[in-house]
Design a protein around this motif. Structure first.
Motif, mmCIF file in Angstrom:
data_model
loop_
_atom_site.group_PDB
_atom_site.id
_atom_site.type_symbol
_atom_site.label_atom_id
_atom_site.label_comp_id
_atom_site.label_asym_id
_atom_site.label_seq_id
_atom_site.Cartn_x
_atom_site.Cartn_y
_atom_site.Cartn_z
ATOM 1 N N GLN A 91 0.804 -1.219 0.000
ATOM 2 C CA GLN A 91 0.000 0.000 0.000
ATOM 3 C C GLN A 91 0.841 1.275 0.000
ATOM 4 O OE1 GLN A 91 0.886 -1.761 2.547
ATOM 5 N NE2 GLN A 91 0.571 -0.791 4.537
ATOM 6 N N ALA A 92 2.157 1.153 0.041
ATOM 7 C CA ALA A 92 3.037 2.325 0.145
ATOM 8 C C ALA A 92 2.869 3.259 -1.048
ATOM 9 C CB ALA A 92 4.484 1.883 0.255
ATOM 10 N N LYS A 93 2.907 4.557 -0.755
ATOM 11 C CA LYS A 93 2.831 5.581 -1.803
ATOM 12 C C LYS A 93 4.195 6.215 -2.080
ATOM 13 C CE LYS A 93 -1.532 4.868 -2.065
ATOM 14 N NZ LYS A 93 -2.087 4.135 -3.232
ATOM 15 N N GLY A 94 5.193 5.778 -1.335
ATOM 16 C CA GLY A 94 6.544 6.277 -1.540
ATOM 17 C C GLY A 94 7.533 5.436 -0.759
ATOM 18 N N PHE A 95 8.776 5.460 -1.194
ATOM 19 C CA PHE A 95 9.830 4.729 -0.499
ATOM 20 C C PHE A 95 11.051 5.627 -0.327
ATOM 21 C CE2 PHE A 95 7.493 1.375 -2.773
ATOM 22 C CZ PHE A 95 7.210 0.506 -1.740
ATOM 23 N N GLU A 96 11.757 5.421 0.769
ATOM 24 C CA GLU A 96 13.048 6.071 0.977
ATOM 25 C C GLU A 96 14.040 4.983 1.390
ATOM 26 O OE1 GLU A 96 13.790 9.958 3.232
ATOM 27 O OE2 GLU A 96 14.578 8.429 4.606
ATOM 28 N N VAL A 97 15.180 4.959 0.719
ATOM 29 C CA VAL A 97 16.188 3.952 1.009
ATOM 30 C C VAL A 97 17.496 4.657 1.345
ATOM 31 C CG1 VAL A 97 17.416 1.918 0.183
ATOM 32 C CG2 VAL A 97 15.088 2.380 -0.633
ATOM 33 N N THR A 98 18.006 4.410 2.551
ATOM 34 C CA THR A 98 19.285 4.979 2.968
ATOM 35 C C THR A 98 20.354 3.896 2.893
ATOM 36 O OG1 THR A 98 18.157 6.494 4.486
ATOM 37 C CG2 THR A 98 20.529 6.175 4.789
ATOM 38 N N LEU A 99 21.427 4.217 2.204
ATOM 39 C CA LEU A 99 22.556 3.295 2.062
ATOM 40 C C LEU A 99 23.700 3.788 2.934
ATOM 41 C CD1 LEU A 99 22.459 2.881 -1.834
ATOM 42 C CD2 LEU A 99 21.369 1.442 -0.098
ATOM 43 N N TYR A 100 24.331 2.864 3.673
ATOM 44 C CA TYR A 100 25.361 3.230 4.629
ATOM 45 C C TYR A 100 26.728 2.641 4.249
ATOM 46 C CZ TYR A 100 21.336 4.327 7.606
ATOM 47 O OH TYR A 100 20.164 4.836 8.109
ATOM 48 N N GLY A 101 27.766 3.219 4.834
ATOM 49 C CA GLY A 101 29.113 2.652 4.766
ATOM 50 C C GLY A 101 29.612 2.408 3.360
ATOM 51 N N SER A 102 30.202 1.241 3.178
ATOM 52 C CA SER A 102 30.780 0.881 1.892
ATOM 53 C C SER A 102 29.732 0.818 0.797
ATOM 54 C CB SER A 102 31.496 -0.465 2.001
ATOM 55 O OG SER A 102 32.017 -0.859 0.765
ATOM 56 N N LEU A 103 28.523 0.415 1.164
ATOM 57 C CA LEU A 103 27.447 0.335 0.185
ATOM 58 C C LEU A 103 27.142 1.710 -0.395
ATOM 59 C CD1 LEU A 103 25.728 -2.027 -0.867
ATOM 60 C CD2 LEU A 103 23.955 -1.339 0.728
ATOM 61 N N ALA A 104 27.242 2.733 0.441
ATOM 62 C CA ALA A 104 27.025 4.091 -0.048
ATOM 63 C C ALA A 104 28.249 4.645 -0.766
ATOM 64 C CB ALA A 104 26.670 5.015 1.124
ATOM 65 N N ALA A 105 29.440 4.292 -0.261
ATOM 66 C CA ALA A 105 30.677 4.842 -0.824
ATOM 67 C C ALA A 105 30.882 4.442 -2.274
ATOM 68 C CB ALA A 105 31.877 4.403 0.018
ATOM 69 N N THR A 106 30.514 3.225 -2.617
ATOM 70 C CA THR A 106 30.738 2.748 -3.992
ATOM 71 C C THR A 106 29.448 2.337 -4.687
ATOM 72 O OG1 THR A 106 31.148 0.484 -3.188
ATOM 73 C CG2 THR A 106 33.054 1.934 -3.434
ATOM 74 N N GLY A 107 28.327 2.680 -4.084
ATOM 75 C CA GLY A 107 27.043 2.251 -4.619
ATOM 76 C C GLY A 107 26.721 2.783 -6.008
#
Length: 405
Positions: free
Chosen positions: A35-51
């Motif tokens: 039922q979600a009308k929006g999503f927010e995804v936060t990436l941390y650490g190495s996953l964010a550094a080279t994502g």
């Protein structure tokens, strides 16, 4: 120790930790909140550094965007103690209010975990009662059996149908990579080389042709991976070119039957599984030694078996394959699985052939066991500064002329 089905995964590159696992996580989360009308995804650490270089955002958005608007937040400055590859998914209503959230970690090879004490999302099925290579080798020697027979004993005969699919996918990745040409995606503008290497190898003398073909095959799969093509994690996406290159070369160059190839693949998987159980195959956790190093060990074991190695000789080949990658950093330029990853696959494939030859010439007796090298690899990985573990902030990534781009 879990099934080989959780080690060999068919998926799209360029990274099992950065694309395959986040895709699985996004799919699972979306089903929790239809039922979600929006999503927010936060990436941390190495996953964010080279994502971004690893196409993590693309992988997640491909799942969530068709369902609802999705925002990706990059927080490389926050590193969770459980694992550097953290993700926080939030489902939102029409007013932007939170419906629910989920923190999950990409722990290597496409696997997911919810954190300390919770294990993997897909629970590990402890179908292998023996967890060290020494125990497994003793089992084999006591029965006059091979490592592949231990796999069959634990997995059941249906494992061969699974490994047939894995082998066919590996071979198709080689063929696709040899056929495709052009430039790999990303700011490096790196040209594909596999097709050219393959053509050149045809004109070489036999003494040079073999290794040149191995280079071509490893490049082919690694370039397919880098471009988001379909590959098999062996044990990861970033190291997916090593095992297929060695086995494809041996099948075509020596005429081994499919039965023997599948048995070799089973042995390769068993050695990879031991490392996964007792250390790590995550570049973000232990560096490239856990990816290309483990892939080299797997290929070394498989090749040694094909050439008639005893259980002791096969263990020795795998030990050398891993030992001589100890300390290898994971320092991708621009966060892409291209430099130095692609060349590393090619060199590791040839090193695997060297290891099997060295082991087969020997009597299999040696001082340092495979299990001990696995322990050392784990400790070495933990001792490596985070700069050298898939953050693209140290080593070749920092010194590259592309580092500031």
């Amino acid at each position: 120790m879990d099934s080989l089905r959780q080690l060999f995964r068919i998926g799209k590159g360029p990274s099992s930790s950065h694309t395959i696992a986040p895709t699985r996580a996004a799919t699972m989360f979306s089903k929790r909140f239809p039922q979600a009308k929006g999503f927010e995804v936060t990436l941390y650490g190495s996953l964010a550094a080279t994502g971004k270089g690893h196409l993590t955002d693309v992988a997640i958005l491909q799942v969530l965007e068709p369902l609802a608007p999705t925002t990706i937040v990059w927080r490389a400055d926050i590193v969770h103690s459980f694992h550097t590859n953290g993700m926080l998914f939030r489902a939102l209503d029409n007013e932007g209010q939170e419906l629910g959230q989920w923190t999950v970690y990409s722990v290597g090879g496409g696997a997911l975990s919810e954190g300390p004490g919770k294990g993997n999302i897909i629970p590990v099925r402890d179908i292998y009662p023996l967890h060290t290579l020494a125990e497994i080798q003793q089992w084999c020697q006591g029965r006059g059996a091979g490592y592949w027979q231990y796999v069959e004993e634990c997995e059941g005969p249906e494992i061969w149908d699974f490994l047939h699919e894995i082998w066919e996918t590996m071979k198709q990745a080689v063929r696709n990579g040899l056929e495709n040409e052009g430039t790999l995606p990303g700011p490096l503008n790196l040209s594909r080389k596999a097709s050219n290497y393959y053509v050149k190898a045809q004109s070489f003398k036999p003494s040079l042709q073999g290794r040149s073909l191995v280079y071509a095959y490893a490049l082919a799969v690694s370039e397919e991976n880098a471009s988001g093509g379909t590959i098999v994690t062996a044990p990861t996406c970033g190291a997916s070119g090593v095992v297929p290159a060695v086995l494809y070369h041996l099948e075509h160059g020596h005429g081994f039957t499919e039965t023997k190839m599948l048995r070799a693949l089973a042995t390769a998987g068993l050695f990879g599984n031991v490392v996964k159980q007792n250390a790590s195959i995550s570049g973000a956790e232990v560096g490239c030694q856990g990816e290309v190093g483990v892939a080299c060990a797997m290929a070394s074991a498989a090749a040694c078996q094909l050439f008639g190695g005893t259980p002791a000789q096969i263990e020795y080949a795998a030990e050398m394959g891993l030992e001589h990658h100890l300390g290898m950093t994971c320092d991708p330029v621009c966060g892409l699985v291209q430099i130095p990853c692609i060349e590393r696959n090619a060199f590791a494939a040839c090193r695997a052939l060297d290891a099997q030859l060295y082991a087969n010439i020997s009597d299999g007796q040696h001082q340092v066991s495979f299990d001990h090298v696995v322990e050392v690899m784990k400790q070495t990985g933990h001792d490596l500064p985070s700069l050298y573990k898939e953050t693209a902030e140290g080593g070749l990534a920092k010194s590259s002329r592309f580092a500031s781009k």
